[in-house]
Design a protein around this motif. Sequence first.
Motif, PDB file in Angstrom:
ATOM      1  N   ARG A  70       0.858  -1.149  -0.009  1.00 20.15           N
ATOM      2  CA  ARG A  70       0.008   0.082   0.012  1.00 20.15           C
ATOM      3  C   ARG A  70       0.959   1.172  -0.049  1.00 20.15           C
ATOM      4  O   ARG A  70       0.609   2.198  -0.769  1.00 20.15           O
ATOM      5  N   ASP A 101      -7.396   3.223  -2.868  1.00 19.57           N
ATOM      6  CA  ASP A 101      -8.371   2.602  -2.056  1.00 19.57           C
ATOM      7  C   ASP A 101      -9.461   2.003  -2.971  1.00 19.57           C
ATOM      8  O   ASP A 101      -9.799   0.948  -2.774  1.00 19.57           O
ATOM      9  N   TRP A 157      -4.367   8.826  -2.806  1.00 20.85           N
ATOM     10  CA  TRP A 157      -4.597   7.370  -1.955  1.00 20.85           C
ATOM     11  C   TRP A 157      -6.199   6.948  -2.327  1.00 20.85           C
ATOM     12  O   TRP A 157      -6.509   5.713  -2.122  1.00 20.85           O
ATOM     13  N   LYS A 158      -7.048   8.012  -2.916  1.00 27.23           N
ATOM     14  CA  LYS A 158      -8.323   7.406  -3.133  1.00 27.23           C
ATOM     15  C   LYS A 158      -8.028   6.647  -4.416  1.00 27.23           C
ATOM     16  O   LYS A 158      -9.029   5.493  -4.307  1.00 27.23           O
ATOM     17  N   GLN A 186       0.864   3.939  -3.058  1.00 30.78           N
ATOM     18  CA  GLN A 186       0.306   5.289  -3.012  1.00 30.78           C
ATOM     19  C   GLN A 186       1.337   6.518  -3.089  1.00 30.78           C
ATOM     20  O   GLN A 186       0.890   7.676  -3.312  1.00 30.78           O
ATOM     21  N   TRP A 244      -8.119  -1.083  -4.389  1.00 31.13           N
ATOM     22  CA  TRP A 244      -7.601  -2.106  -3.235  1.00 31.13           C
ATOM     23  C   TRP A 244      -8.274  -3.573  -3.358  1.00 31.13           C
ATOM     24  O   TRP A 244      -7.391  -4.549  -3.423  1.00 31.13           O
TER      25      TRP A 244
END
Length: 239
Positions: free
Chosen positions: A48, A61, A57-58, A52, A64
Motif C-alpha cells: 500500500r 483505496d 490515495w483515493k 500510494q 484495493w
Amino acid sequence: MRSYDEILAIAADRKGGVDAVLADIPRPRSADDLAAIPEDRWLAAFARGILQAGISWKVVDAKWPGIEEAFLGFDVTAIAFQPPGWEDDLCTDTRIIRSPPKVRAILHNAEFIRRVRDESVRFGRRVGDWPEDDFAGLVQWLQAEGARLGGNTGAYALRSLGKDGFLMSRDVVARLVAEGVIDKAPASKKAWAAVQEAFNTWQAQSGQSLTTISRVLAQSLYPAGTVCAEHSPYRRAPG
C-alpha cells in the motif's frame, strides 16, 4: 535540546492544551501481537505504501480489492510459486496500479519476508522483538533489505500495523533541526544514531511511547486547527 516536557508545553500552547495534543494517538501493539500478524498483512502494508507514493490515495483505496486479488492476497508462499511470465502479466493487469517498478518492488518484498522466515523467524516476530531503543536500526534494515521502503514508506507501514516508533515527517524533522539534533532529514548512520539518541532521551524523561513523542514533536510547530503530516500516514491498516 529541550526536554520532553518543554516541547509538550510548546505543542499544548499551539494546539489548545495537552489533551488536544495527546488525543487520538494510537497505542502501539505488543511484541506478541505484532508477531501474530500474518505475513500477508506485512506485505500488504508495504505494498500500500509503495503504490500510494506519488498518486492519490483515493485511487489506491478504490482499486484495493482488485489489488489484493491480483497479488494473490499477498500470500508470500503463493507468490513464490507463480510461473515464469506472471510478473509481466501483473504489470498489464488493469486491477492494479500498472507500474512495473512498483510491481517488482512488491514482489521483491514478498521474497524478503519469506527469506526472513526461512532464515530465522516469522517476519512479525522479527519486527515485534526489535528493540524500541533501536527503531532507527529497524527502519534502516527495511531500507537496506526491502525494496522502495526508504523515506517514510517503511516507517509508515510499521506505524499502520502497530509497531512503536517515530516518523521522519517534515514536521518531526523540523523540530529535530530546531533542537540541534540533525541539520536535515537523516540519511547517514551517524544522523540516524543522533535521532535515536534524542528519542531515547525524551522517552527516558517522559515514559511515553516513541509514537507519542513523535506526535508531540510534530505538533509543536503548528497552530491550532492545522493538521500535521503525522496525523495521516495510513488511515487504516492495509486489508
